[in-house]
Design a protein around this motif. Sequence first.
Motif, PDB file in Angstrom:
ATOM      1  N   ASN A   5      80.569 -86.321  31.732  1.00 50.60           N
ATOM      2  CA  ASN A   5      80.130 -87.635  31.281  1.00 50.60           C
ATOM      3  C   ASN A   5      81.039 -88.708  31.871  1.00 50.60           C
ATOM      4  O   ASN A   5      82.255 -88.527  31.939  1.00 50.60           O
ATOM      5  CB  ASN A   5      80.177 -87.718  29.753  1.00 50.60           C
ATOM      6  CG  ASN A   5      79.214 -86.746  29.108  1.00 50.60           C
ATOM      7  OD1 ASN A   5      78.033 -86.761  29.409  1.00 50.60           O
ATOM      8  ND2 ASN A   5      79.718 -85.879  28.255  1.00 50.60           N
ATOM      9  N   ALA A   6      80.435 -89.821  32.269  1.00 51.07           N
ATOM     10  CA  ALA A   6      81.197 -90.932  32.834  1.00 51.07           C
ATOM     11  C   ALA A   6      82.195 -91.461  31.817  1.00 51.07           C
ATOM     12  O   ALA A   6      81.917 -91.533  30.621  1.00 51.07           O
ATOM     13  CB  ALA A   6      80.252 -92.043  33.271  1.00 51.07           C
ATOM     14  N   GLY A   7      83.387 -91.793  32.296  1.00 50.81           N
ATOM     15  CA  GLY A   7      84.430 -92.351  31.452  1.00 50.81           C
ATOM     16  C   GLY A   7      85.316 -91.323  30.779  1.00 50.81           C
ATOM     17  O   GLY A   7      86.271 -91.687  30.106  1.00 50.81           O
ATOM     18  N   SER A  28      81.492 -92.316  37.476  1.00 48.97           N
ATOM     19  CA  SER A  28      80.030 -92.388  37.388  1.00 48.97           C
ATOM     20  C   SER A  28      79.459 -91.052  37.831  1.00 48.97           C
ATOM     21  O   SER A  28      80.161 -90.220  38.392  1.00 48.97           O
ATOM     22  CB  SER A  28      79.490 -93.513  38.262  1.00 48.97           C
ATOM     23  OG  SER A  28      79.803 -93.273  39.621  1.00 48.97           O
ATOM     24  N   ARG A  29      78.161 -90.872  37.578  1.00 47.80           N
ATOM     25  CA  ARG A  29      77.544 -89.621  37.997  1.00 47.80           C
ATOM     26  C   ARG A  29      76.056 -89.791  38.253  1.00 47.80           C
ATOM     27  O   ARG A  29      75.434 -90.731  37.771  1.00 47.80           O
ATOM     28  CB  ARG A  29      77.778 -88.519  36.985  1.00 47.80           C
ATOM     29  CG  ARG A  29      77.025 -88.653  35.692  1.00 47.80           C
ATOM     30  CD  ARG A  29      76.904 -87.336  34.962  1.00 47.80           C
ATOM     31  NE  ARG A  29      76.160 -86.378  35.738  1.00 47.80           N
ATOM     32  CZ  ARG A  29      76.280 -85.064  35.674  1.00 47.80           C
ATOM     33  NH1 ARG A  29      77.106 -84.527  34.822  1.00 47.80           N
ATOM     34  NH2 ARG A  29      75.565 -84.271  36.429  1.00 47.80           N
ATOM     35  N   THR A  30      75.521 -88.883  39.057  1.00 47.98           N
ATOM     36  CA  THR A  30      74.090 -88.735  39.262  1.00 47.98           C
ATOM     37  C   THR A  30      73.743 -87.322  38.788  1.00 47.98           C
ATOM     38  O   THR A  30      74.604 -86.604  38.281  1.00 47.98           O
ATOM     39  CB  THR A  30      73.701 -88.904  40.741  1.00 47.98           C
ATOM     40  OG1 THR A  30      74.254 -87.824  41.490  1.00 47.98           O
ATOM     41  CG2 THR A  30      74.192 -90.233  41.306  1.00 47.98           C
ATOM     42  N   ALA A  31      72.513 -86.900  38.995  1.00 47.78           N
ATOM     43  CA  ALA A  31      72.124 -85.556  38.572  1.00 47.78           C
ATOM     44  C   ALA A  31      72.873 -84.472  39.350  1.00 47.78           C
ATOM     45  O   ALA A  31      73.117 -83.385  38.826  1.00 47.78           O
ATOM     46  CB  ALA A  31      70.624 -85.373  38.738  1.00 47.78           C
ATOM     47  N   MET A  32      73.281 -84.765  40.601  1.00 44.24           N
ATOM     48  CA  MET A  32      73.900 -83.740  41.441  1.00 44.24           C
ATOM     49  C   MET A  32      75.346 -83.998  41.819  1.00 44.24           C
ATOM     50  O   MET A  32      76.010 -83.112  42.362  1.00 44.24           O
ATOM     51  CB  MET A  32      73.088 -83.571  42.721  1.00 44.24           C
ATOM     52  CG  MET A  32      71.658 -83.133  42.466  1.00 44.24           C
ATOM     53  SD  MET A  32      70.762 -82.965  43.982  1.00 44.24           S
ATOM     54  CE  MET A  32      70.770 -81.196  44.129  1.00 44.24           C
ATOM     55  N   THR A  33      75.877 -85.190  41.562  1.00 44.21           N
ATOM     56  CA  THR A  33      77.258 -85.515  41.951  1.00 44.21           C
ATOM     57  C   THR A  33      77.954 -86.314  40.858  1.00 44.21           C
ATOM     58  O   THR A  33      77.317 -86.906  40.002  1.00 44.21           O
ATOM     59  CB  THR A  33      77.312 -86.336  43.257  1.00 44.21           C
ATOM     60  OG1 THR A  33      76.674 -87.599  43.043  1.00 44.21           O
ATOM     61  CG2 THR A  33      76.674 -85.607  44.416  1.00 44.21           C
ATOM     62  N   ILE A  34      79.295 -86.305  40.939  1.00 42.55           N
ATOM     63  CA  ILE A  34      80.089 -87.224  40.133  1.00 42.55           C
ATOM     64  C   ILE A  34      81.010 -87.985  41.081  1.00 42.55           C
ATOM     65  O   ILE A  34      81.330 -87.508  42.161  1.00 42.55           O
ATOM     66  CB  ILE A  34      80.922 -86.523  39.044  1.00 42.55           C
ATOM     67  CG1 ILE A  34      81.990 -85.614  39.658  1.00 42.55           C
ATOM     68  CG2 ILE A  34      80.047 -85.779  38.077  1.00 42.55           C
ATOM     69  CD1 ILE A  34      82.998 -85.089  38.652  1.00 42.55           C
ATOM     70  N   VAL A  44      78.285 -81.288  41.865  1.00 47.40           N
ATOM     71  CA  VAL A  44      78.370 -80.573  40.598  1.00 47.40           C
ATOM     72  C   VAL A  44      77.715 -79.208  40.740  1.00 47.40           C
ATOM     73  O   VAL A  44      76.615 -79.084  41.269  1.00 47.40           O
ATOM     74  CB  VAL A  44      77.682 -81.379  39.467  1.00 47.40           C
ATOM     75  CG1 VAL A  44      77.670 -80.604  38.168  1.00 47.40           C
ATOM     76  CG2 VAL A  44      78.374 -82.719  39.285  1.00 47.40           C
ATOM     77  N   GLY A  45      78.405 -78.179  40.288  1.00 50.20           N
ATOM     78  CA  GLY A  45      77.863 -76.826  40.229  1.00 50.20           C
ATOM     79  C   GLY A  45      77.802 -76.390  38.776  1.00 50.20           C
ATOM     80  O   GLY A  45      78.021 -77.189  37.860  1.00 50.20           O
ATOM     81  N   VAL A  53      83.242 -78.694  39.021  1.00 54.96           N
ATOM     82  CA  VAL A  53      83.503 -79.372  40.288  1.00 54.96           C
ATOM     83  C   VAL A  53      84.753 -78.762  40.885  1.00 54.96           C
ATOM     84  O   VAL A  53      85.525 -78.104  40.190  1.00 54.96           O
ATOM     85  CB  VAL A  53      83.689 -80.903  40.135  1.00 54.96           C
ATOM     86  CG1 VAL A  53      82.394 -81.564  39.731  1.00 54.96           C
ATOM     87  CG2 VAL A  53      84.794 -81.237  39.167  1.00 54.96           C
ATOM     88  N   LYS A  54      84.959 -79.007  42.169  1.00 62.04           N
ATOM     89  CA  LYS A  54      86.119 -78.453  42.862  1.00 62.04           C
ATOM     90  C   LYS A  54      86.844 -79.550  43.648  1.00 62.04           C
ATOM     91  O   LYS A  54      86.863 -79.541  44.867  1.00 62.04           O
ATOM     92  CB  LYS A  54      85.674 -77.339  43.798  1.00 62.04           C
ATOM     93  CG  LYS A  54      84.972 -76.208  43.074  1.00 62.04           C
ATOM     94  CD  LYS A  54      84.459 -75.187  44.046  1.00 62.04           C
ATOM     95  CE  LYS A  54      83.676 -74.101  43.348  1.00 62.04           C
ATOM     96  NZ  LYS A  54      83.115 -73.141  44.287  1.00 62.04           N
TER      97      LYS A  54
END
Length: 68
Positions: A5-7, A28-34, A44-45, A53-54
């Motif tokens: 979650n953002a923040g 911030s984030r999208t469905a596939m990345t942060i 994001v995996g 995330v790595k």
Amino acid sequence: MIAFNAGQTYKTRSICDSNCWYSITVASRTAMTIKTTEGKTLRVGSYDGAETVKPYGPYFYGTRHFGG
């Protein structure tokens, strides 16, 4: 599923030294990345019911939320 979650800040321990902690804060984030507050964009995996995330290579899985 546990999601980023953002923040919020996420931490994990080093696999080599249990006294060493790594952390990231999600800006911030999208469905596939942060995007972190440091400006890194990470894909994001998922593993065992949680998003992962790595940011520091294949040995970091930021699945624990601490504050934020």
